[in-house]
Motif scaffolding. Structure first.
Motif, short mmCIF file in Angstrom:
data_model
loop_
_atom_site.label_atom_id
_atom_site.label_comp_id
_atom_site.label_asym_id
_atom_site.label_seq_id
_atom_site.Cartn_x
_atom_site.Cartn_y
_atom_site.Cartn_z
N LEU A 207 -2.93 5.09 -6.55
CA LEU A 207 -1.92 5.81 -5.92
C LEU A 207 -1.23 4.69 -4.94
O LEU A 207 -2.10 4.29 -3.83
CB LEU A 207 -2.57 6.87 -5.23
CG LEU A 207 -2.79 7.92 -6.16
CD1 LEU A 207 -4.03 8.87 -5.49
CD2 LEU A 207 -1.67 8.85 -6.39
N LEU A 208 -0.06 4.23 -5.05
CA LEU A 208 0.45 3.33 -4.30
C LEU A 208 2.01 3.71 -4.05
O LEU A 208 2.64 4.25 -4.59
CB LEU A 208 0.55 1.93 -5.16
CG LEU A 208 -0.72 0.97 -5.20
CD1 LEU A 208 -0.55 -0.16 -6.01
CD2 LEU A 208 -1.25 0.59 -3.84
N ASN A 209 2.19 3.46 -2.61
CA ASN A 209 3.73 3.39 -2.34
C ASN A 209 4.54 2.31 -2.83
O ASN A 209 4.61 1.07 -2.27
CB ASN A 209 3.59 3.65 -0.67
CG ASN A 209 3.38 4.90 -0.22
OD1 ASN A 209 3.93 5.85 -0.64
ND2 ASN A 209 2.39 4.80 0.74
N ALA A 210 5.11 2.59 -3.79
CA ALA A 210 6.00 1.63 -4.62
C ALA A 210 7.37 1.75 -3.90
O ALA A 210 7.99 2.65 -3.60
CB ALA A 210 6.16 1.88 -5.98
N GLN B 165 3.31 6.65 -6.08
CA GLN B 165 3.18 6.62 -7.54
C GLN B 165 1.94 6.24 -8.19
O GLN B 165 1.04 5.51 -7.46
CB GLN B 165 4.54 5.84 -8.10
CG GLN B 165 5.65 6.11 -7.94
CD GLN B 165 6.77 5.04 -8.52
OE1 GLN B 165 6.56 4.87 -9.62
NE2 GLN B 165 7.99 4.76 -7.75
N ASN B 166 1.54 6.54 -9.30
CA ASN B 166 0.42 6.19 -10.09
C ASN B 166 0.61 4.78 -10.56
O ASN B 166 1.07 4.77 -11.90
CB ASN B 166 -0.09 7.01 -10.98
CG ASN B 166 -0.66 8.37 -10.35
OD1 ASN B 166 -0.11 9.63 -10.39
ND2 ASN B 166 -1.87 8.15 -9.82
N ILE B 167 0.45 3.65 -10.02
CA ILE B 167 0.56 2.49 -10.77
C ILE B 167 -0.59 1.41 -10.35
O ILE B 167 -0.96 1.56 -9.24
CB ILE B 167 1.82 1.64 -10.39
CG1 ILE B 167 1.92 1.52 -8.66
CG2 ILE B 167 3.15 2.58 -10.82
CD1 ILE B 167 3.27 1.01 -8.37
N LEU C 158 -0.23 -4.61 -10.55
CA LEU C 158 0.53 -3.91 -9.23
C LEU C 158 1.60 -3.13 -9.85
O LEU C 158 2.61 -2.90 -8.91
CB LEU C 158 0.61 -4.92 -8.44
CG LEU C 158 -0.61 -5.15 -7.38
CD1 LEU C 158 -0.34 -6.37 -6.42
CD2 LEU C 158 -1.17 -4.33 -6.51
N GLY C 159 1.70 -2.75 -10.96
CA GLY C 159 2.86 -2.19 -11.36
C GLY C 159 4.23 -3.03 -11.78
O GLY C 159 5.18 -2.45 -11.42
N ILE D 24 1.99 -7.47 -3.16
CA ILE D 24 2.66 -6.73 -2.21
C ILE D 24 2.00 -7.03 -0.79
O ILE D 24 1.12 -7.11 -0.56
CB ILE D 24 2.07 -5.24 -2.58
CG1 ILE D 24 2.75 -4.75 -3.78
CG2 ILE D 24 2.62 -4.00 -1.23
CD1 ILE D 24 2.06 -3.23 -4.25
N ASN D 25 3.16 -7.20 0.07
CA ASN D 25 2.61 -7.43 1.64
C ASN D 25 2.04 -6.32 2.25
O ASN D 25 2.73 -5.20 1.96
CB ASN D 25 3.98 -7.95 2.39
CG ASN D 25 4.55 -9.36 1.84
OD1 ASN D 25 3.74 -10.33 1.29
ND2 ASN D 25 5.65 -9.43 2.20
#
Length: 1011
Positions: A706-709, A722-724, A764-765, A770-771
Motif C-alpha cells: 500500500l503506497l501513495n503513488a 494503491q497496491n504497488i 516500486l510500481g 521515491i523521496n
C-alpha cells in the motif's frame, strides 16, 4: 444369622473403620531436593493421587525451603511434580517422613508452548516460536510489557525510541513487511486479539506467565489478515496449588540520565557567536563576555525521577479442587527524567476457571486499568536545537525571559513551560474475556468466548496567557480537550478434536468462526485568546478568537469476520505435519476485495527418534522443520477505499462562505498486502539438554504494498493510495541455551540470540526511487526508497571537510560562495555545483545483526542475572548535526566545535564560525550519518532468599534491580535508538534522531513476600 456371627461382623467392621480412621489421619512431612545439586526445591506440587476409593484431590506445595506437610491415608500415593523435573509417584506405606530427590528433565520435551487458539507440546511444534517466561520479566522497572522484551527473543527487534514514561517502543519481527502500512506485530492477550496499537501500559508485567512470539507462516497464518508482521501471545497467570498463596511485592527506584550530549557552555558559545558575527561583519551579540549567562538547560529541566511499584496477588485452588483463581492489584508510579512528566497506573485483574461438571468448564479474565500520563511540557529536541546556554532563565526583574539573546526574537522559555503549561491525559481500559467450554465426548471440545473491550481517553491541554512568549505579544492563552471512546468485542467459536491412536500416532484438529466489531468516537474542542487564566481547560468557552476556535468530532468503525482451521498429525511420534487456513472478510475494503484466504503448511522430522541417531549417543534432541504459507495485513485505516470531502472556505459575492473540496480520490480496488514466507529450522540438544541450539532461515516476500503513488496534477490530486510494489526480507536466527555448571550451591546458565535480516525493496510500481523525508532543515531529501536497497536508505552529499585555501576553492571551480574554513562537499556528477543531483546513498537504519546475551547464576541463597542487548552495522541520521556542527550561532553547538577551523587552526575539518549564512547551503551530508552500533546492559538483578526455618512465611526475597544501566556507543547523541519521528508504525521513519526525550538508567531495591 447367629449372635456370634453378628458380633464377629461388627468387630471386623469396627477394625476396618479404625484402620480407615488411622489412614485418614496420618500426617506426612518431608523435604524435596534436587538430585544433582542437593539443594531444596521450592514450589513443587505434592498431590495425593486419586484411587477407586477416593476422588478428592488433596495437595500442597513445598515452601521456600522445599518442605511440605500433608494429611493423607497411610496407603496413599503422592505425586511430586515441578516444571523442568521428572515427576515422581511415591507410595506412603504408612511413613510419616519422606525425603524426595527430583531429577531434572533437561530435555524439556514435554514443555507446552502457546500457539494461536491452543497449546502444543514443544516436541510437536512445527513452527518457529520464541518463548519468554514471565519470571525473566518480573520486577523490571518499566511501564510497559513490550519495553521488557528487548533482546530476549530471536528475530524480534525492539527499539526504545523515547524515554518518555509509558512511551511505546517499535517492534519488528523478521523485518518490516510494509512500507507505508503498519509494521507492528499483532498482540493477543489471553486469547483476546487487541490489535497492533493496544496500550500495553494497561497490563501489569508481574501478572504475566509467559510470552510467545509467533514468527513463521504456519504459526502466524492462523491470524490471517493480521499475522504478516508476527504475533505476540501474552498469557497471564492462573491459580495453582492446593492452598491459597498470597504474594506482596514492592520496589522503589531512582532514574537518572544514562549519558548527556557534549555542548559548548555559555562563555564558549558566546565566543563562537562573536566569532560568527565578526566573520559576517555584524554587531557582536556579547560585547561584554564577563556578563554572559551559563545555563545548563538540560540539567535545568531534568531530574532524577523516582519509580515505585506495589503488587498484591492472591492465587490458588478452591477446596473442591474445581475452581482456580488469580487476583491481583498493582500500583505503579514513574516520574520522568524531564520535570513534570510521568505516569501513574492502577491495575486490577481477576482470572478464574471453574469446572462445573465433567462436561462443562467456564471461566473469565478481566483486566481493569486507570492511567494518568503527565505529558512533556517542552519540546526536548527543540531544547537541543535552539536553546543555547547563553539564554538566561530570568531577567533582571526576576521574570521569565522571552527573547533569544542572539537573534532577539521571541522564543519559548522551557523553565516557564514546565512551571506553567498543563498537558495530561487519562485512560480507563476494561479488557475482558469470558468463555464456556463443553466436552460432549472425551476427545471433543467446543469453546465459545466473548471478549469485550472499552477504552476511554481524555486529554487536557492548557497554555496560559502568562507564558512569556504569549505575554510579550498579548496573545492570551489557549486550551484544548480531546476525547475518544473505543468500544469493541470479539466472539470466537472453536471446536477441537484430538485423538491418540494405538500405534502411537496423534491427531489434533481445530475449526472456528470469529466475528469482531469496533467503533471509535472522537471529539476535540479548542479555544484561543482566553479571557483569563483562572479556569484553564475547565471552561474553554472563554476563548474569544472565533477565527481560531474549533470544535470537531469523528467516527470510525470496522468489522471482521473469519473462518479458521488447523490440523496437526504426529506419525510415529517423529514425523509431524501441520496444515493451517484462515479466511478473513474486512469492512475496510470494497465488496469485490473484502475476502481473502491465507493457507500454510509445515513438516517436522524428529530425527532424534531414529535408531541411527540414537546409536550415536550424541543428541538429546534433534529436529528439522520447514514451513511455507501466506499471511496478510489490512494495514490501512477505515474508509480508505472511499473518496472524502474536506472543509474549505471560498468567497462568494465578497463574503466568505463555508464549503467543501475533494480531499482524496477513491480506490475501490485496494486489497490486502500479502506476505509469503518460507522457513527452515534446525533444533539440536546435547548432554541431556544442557546445551541446545535453534537455527532458523527464512525468506519473506510481500506484494501489493500500500503506497501513495504520485498522480498527474491535472487530476486535482497529488497522490493516490494503491497496491504497488514488493519488499523482500531474508534472514537467519540463532538461539543458544546452556547449563554451564550445575553443582551443589552453584548453578550457571547462559542464553544467547543473534538475528540477521536483510531487507530489500524489489519493486516500486515502475519507478526507481521515491523521496521520503527531509529530516534536517532545508537539507533536501534525507531518505529514499530505492529499488534494490533497504527500506529506507539515507541520502545526501559526501562531506569532504573544510576548504583549506582560496587556491583550493578556485581550483574546484564550483559556483556559489565558498569560504576558506567553510564546509566542502563532493560534486558527484561534476556539474560544478552542489545540488540534490549529487546525493548518494550514505547508509541504512537496518543493522547487520542484533543480539541478546544473558547469564543467570545461583550461588547458595543468592540469585544473580544480567542481560545485554545491542545492534551492529546500522547507521543513524543525526539531523541535529546540520545546526550543531555547521549552523549559525543561534543554535546549540557540539563541544567538538572548540576545535573548529580558525587561522590558528587551519587543518581542522570542523567548519569555521560564520561560514554558513543559511541552512540551505548545508545539504544532508555524510557528517550527519553516524554508526548506530551499540551494546546496552539492559537489566541486572541480584536477589537474596532469606532462610525461614523459624518463620511462618513461605518465602521472603530481597533484591536490587538495574535497568538500562549503560550504553556503549560512538553516536554523538549517545543513545542511537531515539527517533525524531516518534513511533511510526510504517517502515520509513526509523533511524532519524534530533535529540529526543532521553532514556533513563534505573536502579531499584525491593522485596517479595509469599504467605
Amino acid at each position: 444369622m447367629s449372635n456370634f456371627t453378628k458380633k464377629y461382623l461388627f468387630a471386623v467392621l469396627l477394625l476396618f473403620y479404625a484402620a480407615s480412621s488411622f489412614a485418614q489421619n496420618i500426617t506426612v512431612t518431608g523435604t524435596v531436593i534436587d538430585v544433582e545439586s542437593k539443594e531444596t526445591v521450592p514450589g513443587v506440587n505434592v498431590v495425593e493421587l486419586a484411587t477407586k476409593n477416593t476422588s478428592n484431590v488433596n495437595g500442597t506445595a513445598t515452601d521456600i525451603d522445599g518442605r511440605f506437610e500433608l494429611s493423607v491415608p497411610a496407603d496413599a500415593t503422592l505425586s511430586f511434580s515441578y516444571l523442568g523435573y521428572t515427576t515422581q509417584n511415591i507410595p506412603v506405606n504408612g511413613q510419616t517422613t519422606l525425603e524426595v530427590a527430583l531429577g531434572q528433565d533437561m530435555s524439556h520435551l514435554e514443555e507446552v508452548v502457546v500457539i494461536g487458539y491452543g497449546q502444543v507440546r514443544k516436541k510437536d511444534l512445527t513452527g518457529s516460536v520464541s518463548n519468554v517466561e514471565g519470571a525473566q520479566l518480573e520486577n523490571l522497572p518499566a511501564a510497559r510489557v513490550d519495553q521488557t522484551l528487548q533482546g530476549r527473543a530471536a528475530g524480534v527487534q525492539v527499539s526504545q525510541i523515547s524515554g518518555d514514561p509509558g512511551a511505546a517502543p517499535t517492534i519488528r519481527i523478521r523485518g518490516g513487511n510494509s512500507i507505508q502500512g503498519n509494521n507492528e506485530p499483532l498482540w493477543v492477550i489471553d486469547g483476546v486479539i487487541v490489535g497492533t496499537d493496544f496500550n500495553l501500559s494497561n497490563i501489569n508485567t508481574n501478572d504475566i506467565q509467559s510470552i510467545d512470539v509467533l514468527k513463521d507462516a504456519v504459526a502466524v497464518s492462523i491470524y490471517g489478515t493480521r499475522g504478516a508482521n508476527g504475533v505476540i501471545l501474552v498469557t497471564t497467570k492462573s491459580g495453582a496449588g492446593a492452598k491459597t498463596k498470597v504474594s506482596v511485592n514492592a520496589y522503589y527506584g531512582v532514574q537518572s540520565m544514562v549519558t548527556q550530549v557534549d555542548f559548548l557552555d555559555g562563555p564558549q558559545h558566546a565566543a563562537y557567536a562573536n566569532e560568527d558575527a565578526a566573520f559576517r561583519q555584524s554587531a557582536l551579540p556579547f560585547p561584554d563576555m564577563s556578563s554572559v549567562p551559563n545555563v545548563d538547560w538540560i540539567d535545568q529541566v531534568s531530574q532524577n525521577g523516582a519509580v515505585q511499584n506495589v503488587d498484591l496477588s492472591i492465587s490458588g485452588t478452591a477446596d473442591d479442587q474445581k475452581t482456580n483463581y488469580y487476583i491481583s492489584a498493582n500500583y505503579f508510579d514513574q516520574e520522568g527524567l524531564i520535570r513534570s512528566t510521568g505516569i501513574k497506573k492502577y491495575i486490577f485483574r481477576v482470572n478464574m476457571d471453574k469446572e462445573i461438571s465433567e462436561l462443562v468448564k467456564a471461566g473469565f479474565r478481566v483486566n481493569i486499568s486507570r492511567l494518568k500520563n503527565e505529558n512533556s511540557k517542552i519540546n526536548f529536541s527543540g531544547l537541543y536545537l535552539t536553546t543555547t546556554p547563553t539564554r538566561a532563565i530570568y531577567d533582571e526583574n526576576g521574570d521569565f525571559t522571552a527573547l533569544d539573546p542572539i537573534t532577539d526574537g521571541i522564543s519559548r522559555n522551557y523553565e516557564a513551560d514546565i512551571q506553567m503549561r498543563q498537558n495530561h491525559d487519562f485512560v480507563t481500559n476494561i479488557l475482558g474475556n469470558i468463555y464456556l467450554e463443553l466436552r460432549p465426548m472425551e476427545n471433543l471440545i467446543f469453546k465459545t468466548t466473548l471478549s469485550p473491550e472499552i477504552n476511554n481517553y481524555k486529554q487536557n491541554i492548557f497554555n496560559p496567557g502568562a507564558l512569556p512568549n504569549n505575554l510579550i505579544i498579548q496573545n492570551g492563552g489557549d486550551a484544548a480537550i480531546n476525547t475518544s471512546l473505543r468500544m469493541g468485542y470479539i466472539n470466537e467459536n472453536t471446536v477441537n478434536y484430538y485423538k491418540d491412536f494405538a500405534n502411537g500416532d496423534r491427531l489434533t484438529a481445530l475449526a472456528g468462526f470469529t466475528i469482531q466489531k469496533t467503533t471509535i468516537e472522537t471529539s476535540t474542542s479548542r479555544a484561543f485568546r482566553l479571557s483569563n487564566d483562572v479556569t484553564g481547560f475547565n471552561n474553554i468557552g472563554f476563548g474569544s478568537d472565533p477565527t481560531r476556535n474549533e470544535v470537531t468530532s469523528g467516527y470510525d468503525a470496522f468489522q471482521l469476520v473469519s473462518w479458521l482451521g488447523r490440523v496437526n498429525y504426529s506419525f510415529k511420534d517423529k514425523y509431524l505435519f501441520t496444515v493451517v487456513g484462515r479466511v478473513d472478510g474486512s469492512s475496510r475494503f470494497a465488496p469485490e476485495n473484502k475476502y481473502a484466504f491465507f493457507p500454510s503448511g509445515a513438516f517436522a522430522w524428529r530425527v532424534s527418534e531414529e535408531p541411527f541417531i540414537q546409536n550415536l549417543d550424541l543428541f538429546s534432541d534433534l529436529k528439522i522443520r520447514t514451513s511455507y504459507g501466506l499471511s496478510g495485513s489490512q494495514a490501512i485505516p477505515s474508509y480508505r477505499t472511499l473518496a472524502v470531502l474536506n472543509a474549505a472556505n471560498t468567497t462568494f459575492n465578497g463574503i466568505e462562505q463555508p464549503g467543501v473540496v475533494l480531499g482524496r480520490p477513491e480506490n475501490p480496488a485496494l486489497k490486502w498486502e500479502t506476505t509469503r514466507q518460507l522457513d527452515v529450522g534446525l533444533e539440536m540438544g546435547f548432554l541431556n539438554g544442557r546445551l541446545s541450539f535453534e537455527l532458523d532461515f527464512y525468506q519473506k516476500n510481500t506484494k501489493d504494498l500500500l503506497l501513495n503513488a504520485q498522480l498527474p496534477r491535472q487530476t486535482g490530486f497529488v497522490s493516490k493510495l494503491q497496491n504497488i510494489g514488493k519488499v523482500k526480507n531474508t534472514g537467519f536466527e540463532i538461539m543458544a541455551n546452556s547449563v554451564n555448571i550445575s553443582k551443589e550451591n552453584f548453578t550457571w546458565s547462559t542464553n544467547l540470540s543473534i538475528s540477521h535480516n536483510n531487507n530489500q525493496v524489489v519493486d516500486l510500481g515502475g519507478v526507481d526511487f521515491i523521496n521520503l523525508a527531509t529530516p534536517a532543515q532545508q537539507g533536501g531529501t534525507g531518505a529514499r526508497l530505492i529499488v534494490g536497497e533497504t527500506t529506507p536508505v539515507y541520502t545526501g552529499v559526501r562531506y569532504l571537510g573544510t576548504w583549506k585555501s582560496q587556491e583550493e576553492i578556485d581550483a574546484a571551480g564550483l559556483g556559489g560562495d565558498h569560504d576558506v574554513g567553510g564546509p566542502r562537499f563532493e560534486d558527484t556528477n561534476g556539474d560544478n555545483q552542489i545540488t540534490e543531483e549529487d546525493f548518494v546513498v550514505l547508509g541504512s537504519p537496518q543493522p547487520d545483526f542484533y543480539f541478546g546475551f544473558g547469564n543467570t547464576f545461583s550461588i547458595g541463597r543468592f540469585d544473580l542475572d544480567f542481560f545485554f542487548q545491542g545492534t551492529y552495522g546500522n547507521e543513524v541520521f543525526n539531523s541535529l548535526t546540520q545546526t550543531a556542527l555547521f549552523g549559525r550561532s543561534e543554535t546549540t553547538k557540539y563541544a567538538e566545535t572548540l576545535n573548529r577551523w580558525t587561522p590558528d587552526n587551519p587543518t581542522s575539518d570542523i567548519p569555521r564560525a560564520g561560514s554558513v549564512a543559511s541552512l540551505s547551503e548545508v545539504y544532508n551530508n555524510s557528517a550527519m550519518i553516524e554508526d548506530g552500533s551499540h551494546i546496552r546492559l539492559k537489566s541486572f538483578r541480584l536477589a537474596y532468599n532469606l532462610p525461614l526455618e523459624q518463620s511462618k512465611l513461605n518465602g521472603l526475597t530481597v533484591y536490587i534491580n538495574g535497568n538500562n544501566l549503560f550504553v556503549l556507543s560512538s553516536f554523538r547523541l549517545k543513545d542511537p535508538e531515539t527517533s525524531q519521528y516518534g513511533r511510526g508504525s510504517d517502515n520509513l521513519s526509523m533511524g532519524f534522531s534530533q535529540g529526543q526525550y532521553p532514556t533513563s538508567r534505573t536502579v531499584a531495591i525491593g522485596a517479595k513476600i509469599d504467605f
